[in-house]
Enzyme design. Structure first.
Site, mmCIF file in Angstrom:
data_model
loop_
_atom_site.group_PDB
_atom_site.id
_atom_site.type_symbol
_atom_site.label_atom_id
_atom_site.label_comp_id
_atom_site.label_asym_id
_atom_site.label_seq_id
_atom_site.Cartn_x
_atom_site.Cartn_y
_atom_site.Cartn_z
ATOM 1 N N CYS A 56 78.729 133.069 46.933
ATOM 2 C CA CYS A 56 79.558 133.160 48.141
ATOM 3 C C CYS A 56 79.281 134.442 48.904
ATOM 4 O O CYS A 56 79.332 134.465 50.127
ATOM 5 C CB CYS A 56 81.033 133.072 47.766
ATOM 6 S SG CYS A 56 81.535 134.302 46.556
ATOM 7 N N GLU B 227 89.543 131.348 48.044
ATOM 8 C CA GLU B 227 88.298 132.134 48.012
ATOM 9 C C GLU B 227 87.204 131.210 48.522
ATOM 10 O O GLU B 227 86.762 130.317 47.799
ATOM 11 C CB GLU B 227 87.995 132.583 46.582
ATOM 12 C CG GLU B 227 89.084 133.410 45.929
ATOM 13 C CD GLU B 227 89.123 134.840 46.430
ATOM 14 O OE1 GLU B 227 88.240 135.237 47.215
ATOM 15 O OE2 GLU B 227 90.065 135.556 46.062
#
Ligand code: NAD
Length: 505
Positions: free
Chosen positions: A297, A263
């Site tokens: 993110c 991720e």
């Protein structure tokens, strides 16, 4: 009493984890380098501890391997394993205020946000307990005199490596499914936020998880991280962090054929069409980039606005940005809190300086806010930059701070081209009253998540992950559990006769 004292006295204080790390179910002083985290709002030291060294990791691995094979864990039926996860969820729920306080001290995020993250972590453990209890396995159609089925079995030892921006949530997203799947987990947090995982360890310990199944191993990426990626005992790697480190880990995992989920970073585009509800779009764009001070993110850090509404939209956006409350993380009114660290603020400032040098126009922000409160901490004002092309480094690279670049586009085709013309593919936002068009645009963008007329909303039952430089693999959702399991197929004879290939003399 100065303002800082007032804020510090306005909240209930909890003891911060000190001194010891959690190795294979045992609290001990780590043998590694010393780690010091500070409160980004005033730089007071949160505590000192020494991270794990190789001997600690050896111990965590040895105890983990034993625990995972111990019948006390290996023979548990799914509902029995789930009941431990429910207890962990309860433990987190009962400690939301304590976890929120520790995480706010560790990261500088507002208490409002860290409370929400702690609640979501409890939800994650509950969800994976429920998935485990309700998971089905099916017989597969056989093509002979045998019965066939495929079972999901534990992998063994799993490593979980997490970044500093939302530790309790990203820790839970890995630890809950990995334990639900029957594994042991070695968790390594970032050295900028080492404390939250130790609180999680305390809760997991109290919930009665058999010793050895969970270790919390703060320490450097080059020592602890490296071992958790390369040690032959590790059968699955779950990593959340930056793209550069993700590349290194992918190569090392590939050399051992170890399953890995990555991720990674993002530079997510948000597209505002001329028929969008302007207030909804402004609220979504601001929340998407400036909540968590942009340290997210999925931050919507690249804004594309249709030319016909560009001037009025950007004017209103800038006004709304100026009205955001930058403040102390303990202040319930605060919307934009400090960045995690002075080093990180310097990196963000360098990006803004580069934008200036490349000809970008700073529409608001671009500097540290002024005032007593702000000088004590790592604050940076929400910043909007225009005038840079989509291919400039500031529009291309992840800044991971409160910095938004805004660019005009003329039509749908150009918007999609600009959105896709980037190495990352984590998320995107589309703002339009024409939902069919929004879906078409979402489909045309190479990304992991599409938000239509909203942004940065999450559900644990909806898979999450990226494509391109944003990584591979998915977390959350029913398949999130399976990704920590090894699928094994069985064939069981039903004929009770020897195979015909052999002719007995
Ligand atoms: P980072 O990559 O520097 O560190 C992440 C973790 O990896 C830390 O625990 C670090 O100590 C460890 N690490 C560092 N070098 C290592 C190595 N060689 N081997 C093994 N482990 C190593 O990232 P960061 O600065 O902590 O976090 C910010 C980044 O994380 C941003 O790029 C952000 O986009 C990304 N992120 C992604 C998601 C997502 O779900 N896609 C979520 C949150 C953050």
């Amino acid at each position: 009493m100065n303002q800082l004292d007032k804020f510090n006295q306005s909240v209930m204080k909890y003891d911060l984890p000190q001194g010891k790390i959690y190795v294979g179910g045992i609290w001990k002083k780590g043998g590694g380098n010393s780690i010091q985290s500070y409160f980004p709002a005033d730089r007071t030291i949160n505590g000192e501890l020494t991270g794990a060294n190789d001997a600690d990791i050896d111990q965590a691995i040895e105890y983990g391997q034993k625990a995972v094979k111990n019948p006390a864990w290996a023979n548990l039926l799914p509902h029995e394993r789930a009941s431990i996860l429910y207890r962990i969820a309860e433990g987190i729920k009962n400690n939301v205020e304590r976890i929120a306080y520790i995480q706010t001290r560790d990261t500088g995020k507002t208490l409002t946000e860290t409370r929400a993250l702690a609640n979501s972590a409890a939800g994650t453990f509950r969800y994976f307990a429920a998935v485990l209890e309700t998971a089905q396995e099916a017989l597969t159609p056989s093509r002979g005199a045998y019965m066939t089925f495929s079972r999901y079995e534990p992998i063994g030892l799993v490593s979980a490596i997490t970044p500093w921006n939302s530790p309790i949530a990203s820790d839970a997203q890995k630890v809950a499914p990995a334990l639900a799947a029957g594994n042991a987990v070695l968790l390594k947090p970032s050295s900028w936020s080492p404390l939250v995982c130790l609180e999680l360890a305390r809760i997991i310990d109290e919930a009665g998880l058999p010793k050895g199944l969970f270790s919390a191993l703060p320490g450097s990426g080059s020592i602890v991280g490296e071992r958790l990626v390369t040690d032959p005992a590790i059968g699955r790697i779950s990593f959340t962090g930056g793209t550069n480190v993700g590349h290194e880990i992918a190569i090392k995992a590939a050399s051992r054929f170890v399953p890995v989920s990555l991720e990674l970073g993002g530079k997510s585009p948000t597209i505002v069409f001329e028929d969008a509800d302007i207030n909804m779009a402004i609220a979504g764009v601001l929340y998407g980039i400036f909540s968590s001070s942009g340290q997210s993110c999925i931050a919507g850090s690249r804004l594309l606005v249709q030319k016909s509404i560009y001037p009025q939209f950007v004017k209103k956006l800038v006004e709304a940005t100026k009205a955001l409350k930058i403040g102390h993380p303990f202040d319930p009114q605060t919307q934009v809190a400090p960045l995690i660290h002075d080093t990180h603020r310097m990196a963000v400032e360098e990006w803004v300086e580069r934008a200036r040098q490349e000809g970008g126009k700073i529409l608001t922000g671009g500097m540290r806010p002024k005032g007593e409160i702000y000088e004590a901490g790592c604050y940076f004002s929400p910043t909007i930059i225009e005038g840079l092309p989509n291919h400039s480094s500031v529009c291309r690279e992840e800044i991971f701070g409160p910095v938004l670049v805004v660019m005009p586009f003329s039509d749908e085709t150009e918007a999609v081209t600009m959105a896709n013309d980037n190495a990352y593919g984590l998320a995107c936002g589309v703002w339009s009253k024409d939902v069919i068009r929004a879906l078409r645009v979402g489909q045309a963008i190479t990304t992991g998540t599409v938000w239509v007329n909203t942004y940065k909303q999450f559900s644990i039952s909806t898979p999450f992950g990226g494509v391109k430089e944003s990584g591979c693999g998915r977390e959350k959702g029913i398949e999130g559990l399976r990704s920590y399991m090894n699928q094994k197929s069985y064939y069981i004879d039903t004929s009770q006769k020897p195979l015909g290939w052999v002719r007995f003399p």
